[in-house]
Design an enzyme around this catalytic site. Structure first.
Site, PDB file in Angstrom:
ATOM      1  N   GLY A  99      55.908  20.931  80.816  1.00 59.70           N
ATOM      2  CA  GLY A  99      55.577  22.012  82.041  1.00 59.70           C
ATOM      3  C   GLY A  99      54.266  21.254  82.856  1.00 59.70           C
ATOM      4  N   ARG A 114      50.640  16.049  81.921  1.00 56.22           N
ATOM      5  CA  ARG A 114      51.384  15.674  80.710  1.00 56.22           C
ATOM      6  C   ARG A 114      52.556  14.795  80.977  1.00 56.22           C
ATOM      7  NH1 ARG A 114      51.518  19.325  75.611  1.00 56.22           N
ATOM      8  NH2 ARG A 114      49.223  19.053  75.058  1.00 56.22           N
ATOM      9  N   ARG A 151      63.851  19.587  78.348  1.00 56.39           N
ATOM     10  CA  ARG A 151      62.505  20.259  78.512  1.00 56.39           C
ATOM     11  C   ARG A 151      61.717  19.792  77.274  1.00 56.39           C
ATOM     12  NH1 ARG A 151      58.663  24.004  78.982  1.00 56.39           N
ATOM     13  NH2 ARG A 151      58.492  25.548  77.345  1.00 56.39           N
ATOM     14  N   SER A 162      56.014  23.726  75.142  1.00 60.32           N
ATOM     15  CA  SER A 162      55.234  24.401  73.982  1.00 60.32           C
ATOM     16  C   SER A 162      55.862  26.003  73.722  1.00 60.32           C
ATOM     17  CB  SER A 162      53.750  24.497  73.960  1.00 60.32           C
ATOM     18  OG  SER A 162      53.629  25.166  75.091  1.00 60.32           O
ATOM     19  N   ASP A 177      50.977  28.232  69.489  1.00 62.41           N
ATOM     20  CA  ASP A 177      50.475  29.468  69.178  1.00 62.41           C
ATOM     21  C   ASP A 177      51.407  30.485  68.274  1.00 62.41           C
ATOM     22  OD1 ASP A 177      51.302  29.600  71.985  1.00 62.41           O
ATOM     23  OD2 ASP A 177      51.209  31.850  71.543  1.00 62.41           O
ATOM     24  N   ARG A 223      47.680  19.651  68.157  1.00 60.88           N
ATOM     25  CA  ARG A 223      48.570  19.928  69.229  1.00 60.88           C
ATOM     26  C   ARG A 223      49.200  18.518  69.594  1.00 60.88           C
ATOM     27  NH1 ARG A 223      45.871  23.945  72.059  1.00 60.88           N
ATOM     28  NH2 ARG A 223      44.472  22.512  73.199  1.00 60.88           N
TER      29      ARG A 223
HETATM   30  N1  ADE Z   1      54.356  28.988  75.383  1.00 62.65           N
HETATM   31  C1  ADE Z   1      53.403  28.767  74.414  1.00 62.65           C
HETATM   32  N2  ADE Z   1      53.129  29.806  73.726  1.00 62.65           N
HETATM   33  C2  ADE Z   1      53.665  30.914  74.557  1.00 62.65           C
HETATM   34  C3  ADE Z   1      53.625  32.444  74.388  1.00 62.65           C
HETATM   35  N3  ADE Z   1      52.614  32.880  73.454  1.00 62.65           N
HETATM   36  N4  ADE Z   1      54.173  33.087  75.178  1.00 62.65           N
HETATM   37  C4  ADE Z   1      55.090  32.480  76.251  1.00 62.65           C
HETATM   38  N5  ADE Z   1      55.148  31.170  76.296  1.00 62.65           N
HETATM   39  C5  ADE Z   1      54.513  30.236  75.473  1.00 62.65           C
END
Ligand code: ADE
Length: 235
Positions: free
Chosen positions: A20, A24, A87, A90, A205, A218
């Site tokens: 994204g 990066r 892609r 994360s 997350d 990460r």
């Molecule tokens: N990409 C990484 N964490 C995300 C989240 N909590 N919601 C949407 N896209 C994400």
């Protein structure tokens, strides 16, 4: 040259990895590619082409969300001879079977997004990755001894949402293991244009435990994901 990519036909390899974040893309190109050169930088959406273990490959940022990856993947597929887009992003985990910085290969993208309906009238809430690319990614992970999870991802248009009511329902009813914001549109474009797309994610997350990765974690997950993706690329 397209409205959003100022490059020449031939500037891109057949396969493009799309993180994204533009920085990066720069980091991947500078760290992993031989003879990387910048091929586009419109709106600071950086794109590079070089080679990995003698196989040509490009890296280009997608920006965040389905409108953004929708634009860039469409232009790459239609104008620059790109056949495969992977892609590398994360995601937020919807289940305790995923731990922070694990790697997840999408086998389906489920979405309530209007992207497909607006693009060509498609009403189905699912889109799928290329079986060929997923196989190459599975083989690359196995060759390198890197464990991966596989399953449905939720492609959401909204990052800040009423987490608990919404995500528990999508996990229970659609089987989504994690949430991200791009795959559904990428897979849709690949399908309608007869091209190939896949999506590899690292868990950044956790929506159940509410943990978020440290930068060190990460880095580990990110490195493994990139090495799987680059190792999968064939001429
Ligand atoms: N990409 C990484 N964490 C995300 C989240 N909590 N919601 C949407 N896209 C994400």
């Amino acid at each position: 040259m397209t409205p959003h990519i100022h490059a020449q036909p031939g500037d891109f390899a057949r396969t493009v990895l799309m993180p994204g974040d533009p920085l990066r893309a720069k980091f991947i190109a500078e760290t992993y590619l031989d003879e990387a050169r910048e091929v586009s930088n419109v709106r600071n959406i950086l794109a590079y082409t070089g080679s990995y273990k003698n196989t040509p490959v490009s890296i280009m940022a997608s920006g965040m969300g389905m409108p953004s990856i929708g634009i860039y993947s469409w232009e790459l597929f239609t104008t620059f001879g790109v056949e495969n887009i992977i892609r590398v992003g994360s995601c937020g985990a919807y289940t305790k079977t995923l731990k922070l910085h694990d790697v997840l290969l999408a086998t389906e993208a489920w979405s309530e997004s209007s992207y497909a309906k607006t693009q060509n009238g498609d009403m189905a809430p699912h889109n799928h990755p290329s079986a060929k690319l997923n196989q190459w990614l599975q083989e690359s992970a196995a060759r390198q001894g890197i464990p991966i999870h596989e399953g449905t991802v939720h492609s959401s248009d909204v990052f800040y949402r009423h987490e608990h009511e919404v995500f528990q329902k999508i996990h229970a009813e659609e089987g989504a293991l994690a949430v991200e914001m791009e795959s559904f549109a990428l897979f849709h474009n690949a399908r309608v244009l007869n091209k190939h797309a896949a999506c590899l994610l690292t868990v950044s997350d956790h929506l159940i435990t509410e943990e978020a990765s440290t930068s060190q974690q990460r880095e580990t997950g990110f490195k493994q994901m990139i090495e799987i993706a680059l190792g999968s690329v064939k001429n």
